[in-house]
Write a protein that holds these residues in place. Structure first.
Motif, mmCIF file in Angstrom:
data_model
loop_
_atom_site.group_PDB
_atom_site.id
_atom_site.type_symbol
_atom_site.label_atom_id
_atom_site.label_comp_id
_atom_site.label_asym_id
_atom_site.label_seq_id
_atom_site.Cartn_x
_atom_site.Cartn_y
_atom_site.Cartn_z
ATOM 1 N N SER A 1 9.004 66.022 -14.678
ATOM 2 C CA SER A 1 9.174 66.010 -13.233
ATOM 3 C C SER A 1 9.818 64.707 -12.792
ATOM 4 C CB SER A 1 7.824 66.198 -12.532
ATOM 5 O OG SER A 1 6.993 65.101 -12.782
ATOM 6 N N ILE B 1 12.188 63.523 -5.886
ATOM 7 C CA ILE B 1 13.463 63.604 -5.173
ATOM 8 C C ILE B 1 13.463 62.616 -4.014
ATOM 9 C CG2 ILE B 1 15.004 65.126 -3.868
ATOM 10 C CD1 ILE B 1 14.744 65.931 -6.782
ATOM 11 N N ARG C 1 9.209 65.300 -1.742
ATOM 12 C CA ARG C 1 9.549 66.397 -2.653
ATOM 13 C C ARG C 1 9.589 65.944 -4.105
ATOM 14 N NH1 ARG C 1 14.967 68.666 -0.392
ATOM 15 N NH2 ARG C 1 15.406 66.447 -0.434
ATOM 16 N N THR C 2 9.154 66.840 -4.992
ATOM 17 C CA THR C 2 9.173 66.611 -6.429
ATOM 18 C C THR C 2 9.807 67.818 -7.112
ATOM 19 O OG1 THR C 2 7.137 65.322 -6.294
ATOM 20 C CG2 THR C 2 7.745 66.149 -8.452
ATOM 21 N N LEU C 3 10.707 67.546 -8.067
ATOM 22 C CA LEU C 3 11.320 68.600 -8.857
ATOM 23 C C LEU C 3 10.696 68.572 -10.239
ATOM 24 C CD1 LEU C 3 13.491 70.796 -9.189
ATOM 25 C CD2 LEU C 3 15.029 68.994 -9.994
ATOM 26 N N SER C 4 10.157 69.699 -10.692
ATOM 27 C CA SER C 4 9.507 69.795 -11.998
ATOM 28 C C SER C 4 10.142 70.909 -12.795
ATOM 29 C CB SER C 4 8.013 70.091 -11.841
ATOM 30 O OG SER C 4 7.382 69.095 -11.076
ATOM 31 N N ALA D 1 12.115 75.944 -12.781
ATOM 32 C CA ALA D 1 12.330 74.754 -11.963
ATOM 33 C C ALA D 1 11.488 74.944 -10.710
ATOM 34 C CB ALA D 1 13.789 74.590 -11.605
ATOM 35 N N LEU E 1 10.442 73.181 -7.103
ATOM 36 C CA LEU E 1 10.636 72.160 -6.082
ATOM 37 C C LEU E 1 9.441 72.237 -5.158
ATOM 38 C CD1 LEU E 1 12.435 69.991 -4.804
ATOM 39 C CD2 LEU E 1 13.482 71.802 -3.437
ATOM 40 N N ASP F 1 7.675 75.302 -0.894
ATOM 41 C CA ASP F 1 7.860 75.193 -2.336
ATOM 42 C C ASP F 1 8.823 76.282 -2.792
ATOM 43 O OD1 ASP F 1 6.003 73.182 -2.230
ATOM 44 O OD2 ASP F 1 4.346 74.418 -2.932
#
Length: 94
Positions: free
Chosen positions: A52, A55, A59-62, A72, A74, A80
């Motif tokens: 992860s 961003i 927000r987190t992108l994993s 993916a 977000l 989400d």
């Protein structure tokens, strides 16, 4: 009948409990416990199966691999989102 001294004791005990709860809530916010506890829960997925990056503040992108599929995710912000990633080698997973 309940006497005035007993009513004062009950009110005092109730006020003490409320003050203790407010103090514990303030301490939890001060030490950022909700976020730290959330990270511990996220760690339940094996680290080799999850990567992860943040961003921005919200927000987190994993990228998560589960059952042979890669996703993916977000999370944070307004909503989400989940996207199934193609399998390695350029072919899409069934």
């Amino acid at each position: 009948m309940i006497g005035l001294p007993m009513l004062g004791s009950v009110a005092g005990a109730l006020i003490l409990v409320i003050v203790l709860l407010l103090g514990l809530a303030a301490a939890a916010r001060r030490f950022d416990l909700p976020r730290r506890l959330g990270q511990n829960l996220q760690g339940a997925v094996p680290s080799r199966a999850r990567q992860s990056c943040r961003i921005d503040r919200a927000r987190t992108l994993s990228v998560v691999e589960l059952g042979g599929f890669r996703f993916a995710v977000l999370s944070g912000g307004g909503s989400d989102q989940l996207l199934i990633l193609p399998a390695s080698g350029g072919r899409h997973a069934p």
